[in-house]
Design an enzyme around this catalytic site. Structure first.
Site, short mmCIF file in Angstrom:
data_model
loop_
_atom_site.label_atom_id
_atom_site.label_comp_id
_atom_site.label_asym_id
_atom_site.label_seq_id
_atom_site.Cartn_x
_atom_site.Cartn_y
_atom_site.Cartn_z
N GLY A 248 0.86 -1.27 0.12
CA GLY A 248 -0.04 0.18 0.00
C GLY A 248 0.77 1.30 -0.04
O GLY A 248 2.19 1.09 0.42
N GLU B 75 4.09 -10.86 -6.46
CA GLU B 75 3.07 -11.26 -7.34
C GLU B 75 3.11 -10.48 -8.69
O GLU B 75 2.30 -11.25 -9.52
CB GLU B 75 1.78 -10.66 -6.68
CG GLU B 75 1.76 -9.07 -6.49
CD GLU B 75 2.35 -8.52 -5.35
OE1 GLU B 75 2.01 -7.36 -4.87
OE2 GLU B 75 3.10 -9.33 -4.59
N LYS C 210 -11.23 -12.23 -15.37
CA LYS C 210 -11.78 -12.44 -16.68
C LYS C 210 -11.17 -13.80 -17.37
O LYS C 210 -12.17 -14.39 -18.11
CB LYS C 210 -11.30 -11.16 -17.53
CG LYS C 210 -11.44 -11.45 -18.98
CD LYS C 210 -13.09 -10.90 -19.19
CE LYS C 210 -13.23 -9.64 -19.35
NZ LYS C 210 -14.77 -9.40 -19.70
N HIS D 231 7.58 -7.56 -4.02
CA HIS D 231 6.25 -7.76 -4.73
C HIS D 231 6.38 -8.86 -5.35
O HIS D 231 6.69 -9.18 -6.66
CB HIS D 231 5.85 -6.85 -5.34
CG HIS D 231 5.13 -5.65 -4.65
ND1 HIS D 231 3.90 -5.52 -4.10
CD2 HIS D 231 5.63 -4.37 -4.28
CE1 HIS D 231 3.96 -4.38 -3.45
NE2 HIS D 231 5.01 -3.49 -3.63
N CYS E 31 5.55 -5.83 1.59
CA CYS E 31 5.81 -4.66 1.48
C CYS E 31 5.09 -3.80 2.68
O CYS E 31 5.54 -3.76 3.78
CB CYS E 31 5.17 -3.84 0.11
SG CYS E 31 6.14 -2.37 -0.29
N TYR E 32 4.27 -2.99 2.33
CA TYR E 32 3.50 -2.32 3.58
C TYR E 32 2.94 -3.34 4.70
O TYR E 32 3.29 -3.02 5.63
CB TYR E 32 2.42 -1.34 3.09
CG TYR E 32 1.54 -0.78 4.02
CD1 TYR E 32 2.15 0.65 4.69
CD2 TYR E 32 0.46 -1.12 4.95
CE1 TYR E 32 1.32 1.41 5.48
CE2 TYR E 32 -0.07 -0.58 5.85
CZ TYR E 32 0.41 0.79 6.41
OH TYR E 32 -0.18 1.31 7.39
N ASP F 154 -19.01 -11.42 -20.42
CA ASP F 154 -19.39 -11.52 -19.14
C ASP F 154 -20.85 -11.66 -19.21
O ASP F 154 -21.39 -12.69 -18.45
CB ASP F 154 -18.97 -10.20 -18.33
CG ASP F 154 -17.48 -10.03 -18.24
OD1 ASP F 154 -16.82 -11.08 -18.46
OD2 ASP F 154 -17.21 -8.89 -17.95
#
Length: 512
Positions: free
Chosen positions: A55, A171, A368, A169, A82-83, A227
């Site tokens: 964050g 990710e 998605k 990070h 991180c944060y 969708d």
């Protein structure tokens, strides 16, 4: 609510959706919730592990986002990113300060404890992505440093409490062994089991729809996009003729969209579809409106009003179904303090409080690519599932500024040429999202011996895996030349074309 899951506490990181995706890709359900969700509600979800996201805030400033310290006594394995690492360190007695050397980008991580479960199978001196201005300079009691870079403590752990923290990070795709790190946390530390698949999801969702709807009827706005189409197929499979699909021609759709939708879904899948011509109604509401958020909300509200009008002609319609997907929910949910709403999705942010329907959103938990996987499982042909995303507000947010019929007709023709040329050259399925934007800018041109003063249009094509980050498509010059010639020569109203070469971030894929 799903057991055997990972809960991600959102502190405003632009990457929090990527964390959820990394976990789901391993066959484990993960969901993102605001950091301020009460601890009892978090624990009621019975997660196998909890991840604290990054964050933009600083832990040492007043009012910075925090969590109940009792979380760390829950016995649930925790990973701080991180944060998240900085907050855990501060709350448990460590210290965080402004870094003398801030790190943004790739960094070589030296593993200090090669026996750590978090780094199993990860080579030493691997590259991970850093993005921080603060760092931990004193680690809490009970923790030990398990990795570092040249300028910071890169990872710490409290083995007894199963609390692990990383400054980088893992990710993002730039982190070489990010997937391995998450796999280690999810399976070796949190002891999750694989139980998240599209086949299981379909079976569970169909059962839930049947139980929720009962003998009532459901209305769904079928646009023909991925969708809404997948949502319609799921619901139709669950309740059959109790589903009434309403196709609303807003005047802001792609060329021949109404004809195509009625042909494919009405005839091929035997769905009960009613087509409503509401072009004049929508365009009238949008007169004089240029602000993109206002346009989104007007279009969203008008959809609901059309549904209200149509539902008044029917009996037992209790539910309004929508193709809302997980990124719509997250992007439209502003976390107090660290993050701000990027944009409101018309399915999420534009619904009036007086709406008389109950919402049915069977895709609300899916990304998605997961929606596409469900569509394939349901037997929807690839050429329909591979369609690029088309926003709910349609051309209303691809016409920059005020919207009218003339501009919509111009844009429809230009966009149709671009998409057909992409398909013709086999490029359509190689790019993630392509479309044309019409600018409120006119310029001088010459066609034949005549001077023109017409609109400027922009070709936009983006490549992405998750739609959270994207790069512009490197389309061949020869292709762009042909598309430009066709649009300028064939579409009256456009005499200048440009190509958008911005990436996300800092830009977004859509212009509004």
């Amino acid at each position: 609510m799903k057991k055997n899951s990972i809960v991600i506490l959102d502190f405003g990181s632009q990457y929090n959706q990527l964390i959820a995706r990394r976990v789901r890709e391993m066959g484990v359900y993960a969901e993102v919730v605001p950091y301020f969700e009460p601890l009892d509600k978090i624990l009621a979800r019975e997660p196998k592990g909890i991840i604290l996201s990054g964050g933009p805030a600083s832990t040492y400033l007043d009012g910075s986002p925090t969590v109940d310290p009792a979380l760390f006594e829950s016995g649930i394995p925790i990973l701080g990113i991180c944060y998240g690492m900085q907050l855990i360190s501060k709350l448990l007695g460590g210290n965080v300060e402004r870094a003398d050397k801030q790190e943004f980008g790739k960094a070589e991580v030296v593993i200090d404890d090669e026996a750590s479960k978090l780094f199993t199978g990860i080579p030493n001196n691997s590259i991970f992505w850093m993005s921080h201005g603060d760092h931990v300079n004193i680690i809490p009691n009970g923790f030990k440093q398990i990795a570092h870079t040249d300028s910071c403590i890169a990872a710490i752990a409290n083995i007894e409490k199963k609390i692990y923290c990383v400054q980088f990070h893992a990710e993002v795709t730039h982190s070489e062994f990010g997937k391995e790190l998450f796999r280690n946390f999810v399976f070796d530390i949190a002891n999750c089991e694989k139980n998240w698949s599209m086949g299981n999801y379909i079976e569970t969702t169909i059962k839930h729809i049947k139980e929720t709807v009962g003998t009532n009827k459901v209305m769904l706005g079928l646009s023909g996009g991925v969708d809404s189409s997948v949502a319609a197929m799921l619901i139709h499979k669950a309740i059959g003729d109790q589903l009434i699909c309403v196709f609303v021609d807003t005047g802001l759709l792609r060329k021949d969209e109404a004809t195509n939708v009625m042909e494919v879904y009405g005839k091929n899948y035997n769905m009960n579809i009613k087509c409503v011509d509401a072009e004049a109604r929508f365009l009238d509401k949008l007169k004089g409106v240029s602000d993109p958020e206002t346009k989104r909300k007007i279009i969203g509200n008008e959809f609901v009003e059309v549904f209200n009008t149509e539902s008044a002609k029917l009996t037992d319609v209790k539910f309004l179904a929508q193709g809302t997907i997980y990124p719509d929910v997250i992007e439209s949910q502003s976390v107090k303090g660290p993050s701000a709403t990027i944009k409101s999705h018309h399915n999420v942010g534009g619904l009036p409080e007086h709406m008389k329907f109950e919402l049915l959103e069977p895709l609300r938990e899916l990304f998605k690519d997961e929606v596409r996987a469900v569509g394939r499982e349901l037997g929807i042909p690839d050429y329909m599932i591979d369609r690029h995303p088309f926003p709910g507000p349609g051309l209303g947010i691809r016409i920059i500024g005020e919207v009218d019929k003339e501009k919509a007709d111009i844009l429809r023709e230009a966009d149709d040429i671009f998409i057909k040329e992409l398909r013709k050259d086999g490029l359509y399925t190689k790019v993630s999202q392509a479309f044309v934007v019409l600018l409120p800018v006119k310029s001088v041109g010459v066609m034949g011996d005549e001077r023109t003063y017409e609109y400027t249009a922009v070709l936009r094509s983006a490549d992405t895996i998750d739609f959270m980050t994207a790069t512009w498509s490197r389309l061949p010059y020869e292709f762009l030349d042909r598309v430009s010639n066709r649009i300028i020569n064939e579409v009256k109203g456009i005499n200048r074309l440009t190509y958008d070469i911005s990436s996300k971030p800092p830009a977004t894929i859509e212009w509004e």
